[in-house]
Design an enzyme around this catalytic site. Structure first.
Site, mmCIF file in Angstrom:
data_model
loop_
_atom_site.group_PDB
_atom_site.id
_atom_site.type_symbol
_atom_site.label_atom_id
_atom_site.label_comp_id
_atom_site.label_asym_id
_atom_site.label_seq_id
_atom_site.Cartn_x
_atom_site.Cartn_y
_atom_site.Cartn_z
ATOM 1 N N LYS A 1 -6.056 4.887 8.178
ATOM 2 C CA LYS A 1 -4.917 5.682 7.722
ATOM 3 C C LYS A 1 -5.264 7.166 7.693
ATOM 4 O O LYS A 1 -4.491 8.011 8.159
ATOM 5 C CB LYS A 1 -4.488 5.201 6.339
ATOM 6 C CG LYS A 1 -3.899 3.800 6.331
ATOM 7 C CD LYS A 1 -3.639 3.302 4.921
ATOM 8 C CE LYS A 1 -3.056 1.892 4.927
ATOM 9 N NZ LYS A 1 -2.823 1.353 3.579
ATOM 10 N N SER B 1 0.815 -1.219 0.000
ATOM 11 C CA SER B 1 0.000 0.000 0.000
ATOM 12 C C SER B 1 0.848 1.268 0.000
ATOM 13 O O SER B 1 0.314 2.362 -0.221
ATOM 14 C CB SER B 1 -0.948 0.017 1.200
ATOM 15 O OG SER B 1 -0.225 0.056 2.408
#
EC number: 3.4.21.53
Length: 804
Positions: free
Chosen positions: A700, A657
């Site tokens: 996040k 990611s």
């Protein structure tokens, strides 16, 4: 530079519309009966229950907390209620092979009745036989038989005595037998006197003795025959008497159980055994008090009627349909049953009355629900299930085979045929392991009931969730939820699966919030559970688990972990990571740096070089080489060394990611254009430069927002995410409010070019007609730098100059 899309707060709004809820509070709703959001699993379960052929047992697969066990118990109870009640099973004494007890099945409730009838029969018959032999008539008849026997015996002995006298002998009888004494001169002589006789006289006496011995043998044979005949007459007479006492009771039992051939045969064997062992019944019974006074080896281990007991192994008299058994301790003996042993004064013994049922016996004719994890954690449990399902029989093995105990009396019970369906409940991982490595598993568990951890977020499922909440409140007798409380639970359910269009089916986690919200509402003195109480439950639960989250946030804020949220830097970017603590997940920014220089090493992953990089992360880094080579090095060799590093990351890193953030850092370093530190990045990239979706986007974004909020929101901060992850933005209200006030920004991107423009404020650049990038764009600057690297390497090697 074209204006890039930024998500509005309306696009981030995850709130459940109160006007769409057709009730005021959950007390107005009926409890939803059934499983919510598991249509595929429901159909598979329905099929598995209808299929009666061998091997169609069921494995319920899916995440923990999705209600698999509750659903199994509910649907099986409903199904079983309309099915036939299975037979009782009993063990009885085997008169032909005592160490192999016989198993018999009787209609539900009949086994218990038969057991009671046999207990009453043995009590009555014991006393009646004793009474029958304890009377004058019996003694008189027996005396007549014995008198006749004595008369015949005396007659034979008299004849022998007369014959002996004729031959000059006197007959003596004693315990040692019959012997003769010679008569000389009118008197018997002793052995010493016999030895003084002359040889002629001795020979004459011996000859007569031989003749008498032959006659004596004949007399003895007749005496023995007389004994047998007398014994037979006594036995016949006693049997006749016993039958008078026994027959009517046996006949009554035969009449009562006339439909059962096996009982008819058994009662005949009981009658024969009683008649063959009348002496045991005629003995005076020893009371329990007297038995305790006897020394151990004189105590009787069992009475004469013990063998006539009925061991009811399975009593289904209380059932209303087929049995549904749920157990959490499926040990080997709990599954197939066991034979108990008694150890008295060092002597170990057992008998068929000590056979105990297992789960298979109790569930026979119905359903057995077991947790796959529990089965696999118990030695031999899975093998026992395999064997029973393959053989369709339950064989109870002797305890010594399993534990090493040596029994004085070993028994081998007759196997019991079994017809049941086993339902294993477990994770997808266990299912895949068993399917792959256990050959018999795929033959025996042909039906997979696969539970999903999410369902569509639509009006139908929202209403079902509200009905579930109503059922919870009624069951727990707690406060009901108003509209706002239900709406907040719906939002929480979306948050669990990180999808605005889905709801979680992990109802155990939802129930936790329901319980805690009710407590906070009661503590608040409210009459209904409202949104604020649900939010308090969510916040308090997070607070109990977020110690490490807050500790890292503190370290980030004070600069111990270095992450900038303002300014710009070349070759430096804020990547976003997720930390999963099991019961709590949170996101945090991490500084990623890139250094580029002339060389031929390609992209060097510092984490991989020191064994801190997982395979997925390493793959993501290798993809970057493919992208750079494909985009910029079509007309000259790629002569680049780029060092990538997650700064202050010492515990290892995995996942791809961060690959887009790493690529942005490399491009910044090559173009020598600074990246805004106020924007953090997540997203995977492929070799074509397309941004791919990643997991944990919600955490996040919220992690970076927390740091920015702590330092002060400037209006420049934000996050770049893959456009495919927009549906996963189930964010906290304060993040959405910050977006609404233009204090925080969320940018969905599709390509690297879109992302680099946001990060640098410069155009990415496209190739013109001459196949060159437009000047003063990121791609132009990167291409020129790489061209110079290649020219330098070529020049150093004495090759021709790189053509522009």
């Amino acid at each position: 530079m074209s204006k890039l899309k930024e998500l509005s707060y309306q696009e981030l709004d995850n709130r459940c519309k109160l006007e769409a809820l057709p009730f005021k509070n959950t007390s107005q709703l009926e409890t939803y009966e059934g499983i919510i959001g598991q249509e595929r699993a429901s159909k598979a379960m329905e099929f598995g229950l209808k299929m009666k052929m061998r091997g169609y047992n069921i494995y319920m697969s899916g995440p923990t907390g999705t209600g698999k066990t509750s659903f199994a118990r509910q649907i099986l109870s409903e199904t079983a209620a309309n099915q036939k009640i299975p037979d009782d099973w009993c063990y009885i004494y085997n008169f032909s092979q005592p160490n192999q007890p016989l198993a018999i099945n009787l209609p539900a409730g009949t086994g218990k009745q038969f057991q009671h009838d046999m207990e009453e029969f043995t009590k009555i018959i014991k006393q009646e036989i004793v009474n029958a032999f304890d009377n004058d008539q019996y003694e008189k008849e027996k005396s007549e038989i014995m008198d006749e026997y004595e008369d015949k015996k005396d007659e034979l002995l008299d004849k022998l005595s007369k014959d002996a006298e004729e031959h000059g002998f006197k007959v003596n009888t004693g315990s040692s037998g019959i012997y003769f004494l010679p008569i000389i001169e009118g008197r018997t002589i002793s052995e010493e006197e016999f030895s003084t006789l002359d040889d002629e006289t001795k020979d004459e006496i011996n000859q007569k003795t031989n003749i008498l011995q032959q006659e004596t043998l004949d007399i003895i044979r007749k005496l023995k025959n007389n004994d047998k005949e007398t014994e037979k007459k006594v036995s016949e007479w006693e049997n006749k008497i016993a039958l008078l006492a026994l027959g009517v009771h046996i006949d009554d039992l035969k009449e009562k159980y006339i439909k059962f051939e096996v009982i008819q045969k058994y009662l005949e064997e009981v009658q024969k055994d009683i008649l063959d062992n009348l002496d045991d019944f005629k003995e005076e019974e020893v009371s329990e008090e007297q038995q305790q006074l006897l020394i151990p080896w004189m105590q009787k281990p069992e009475t004469a009627v013990t063998k006539y007991k009925v061991n009811v192994l399975v009593d289904n008299s209380a059932l209303k349909g087929a049995p549904v058994i749920l157990d959490s301790n499926p040990t080997y003996s709990n599954l197939i049953g066991k034979i108990e042993y008694e150890n008295e004064f060092g002597s170990v013994s057992t008998d068929y009355t000590k056979i105990k049922p297992g789960l298979f016996h109790v569930a026979n004719g119905g359903y057995l629900i077991l947790q796959a994890k529990d089965v696999l954690s118990n030695p031999q449990a899975y093998e026992a299930i395999n064997r029973v399902l393959k053989t369709k029989k339950i064989m109870i093995e002797n305890m010594k085979d399993q534990t090493g105990i040596v029994a004085v009396t070993a028994i081998k019970p007759q196997p019991i045929p079994v017809d049941l369906k086993v339902i294993l409940v477990g994770s997808t991982t266990i299912y895949e392991l068993l399917y792959e490595y256990e050959e018999d598993f795929r033959k025996l568990f042909k039906v997979k009931v696969d539970f999903d951890e999410e369902m569509d977020r639509n009006d139908e499922n929202i209403l079902k969730l509200a009905q579930f909440i109503s059922g919870f409140c009624k069951k727990e007798k707690t406060l009901h939820f108003d509209k706002s409380g239900v709406a907040k639970v719906v939002e929480y359910a979306s948050g669990l699966v990180e999808d605005k269009n889905k709801l979680s089916t992990r109802f155990n986690e939802i129930v936790e919030i329901l319980c805690e919200a009710c407590m906070w509402a009661e503590d608040d003195g409210a009459k209904l559970v409202k949104a604020k109480h649900v939010q308090q439950a969510i916040s308090e639960k997070a607070y109990r688990c977020d110690r490490l989250d807050k500790k890292l946030l503190e370290m980030l804020n004070e600069g111990t972990i270095m992450v900038d949220t303002e300014g710009s830097e070349i070759g430096q970017i804020n990547g976003l990571t997720v930390m999963d603590m099991g019961d709590y997940s949170f996101g945090k920014p991490s500084r990623i740096t890139a250094s580029t220089y002339i060389g031929e090493s390609g992209i060097v992953n510092v984490e991989r070089e020191v064994d801190l990089s997982g395979t997925s992360h390493s793959k993501g880094v290798l993809i970057l080489s493919g992208y750079i080579g494909q985009k910029y090095a079509q007309e000259f060799p790629l002569s680049l060394t780029a060092s990538l590093c997650f700064e202050q990351m010492y515990g290892g890193v995995d996942g791809d990611s961060a690959s887009s953030a790493e690529l942005y850092a490399i491009l910044s370093s090559l173009a020598e254009v600074p990246i805004k530190q106020s924007i953090a990045v997540t997203g995977s990239v492929n070799q074509k430069g397309e941004i791919q979706p990643v997991g944990g986007v919600r955490y996040k974004i919220e992690g970076f927002f927390e740091l920015c909020k702590l330092r002060g929101l400037t209006g420049e901060q934000g996050v770049i995410i893959p456009c495919q992850n927009v549906k996963n933005l189930v964010l906290k209200d304060e993040v959405i409010d910050a977006v609404k006030k233009k204090l925080f920004h969320i940018y969905p991107v599709e390509t690297i070019d879109q992302g680099i423009e946001i990060l640098t404020g410069k155009k990415a650049g496209e190739k013109g007609k001459n196949e060159e990038y437009k000047s003063d764009t990121i791609n132009y600057l990167v291409s020129e730098k790489l061209r110079r690297f290649a020219a330098t390497v070529s020049s150093a090697g004495g090759n021709k100059k790189i053509k522009r």
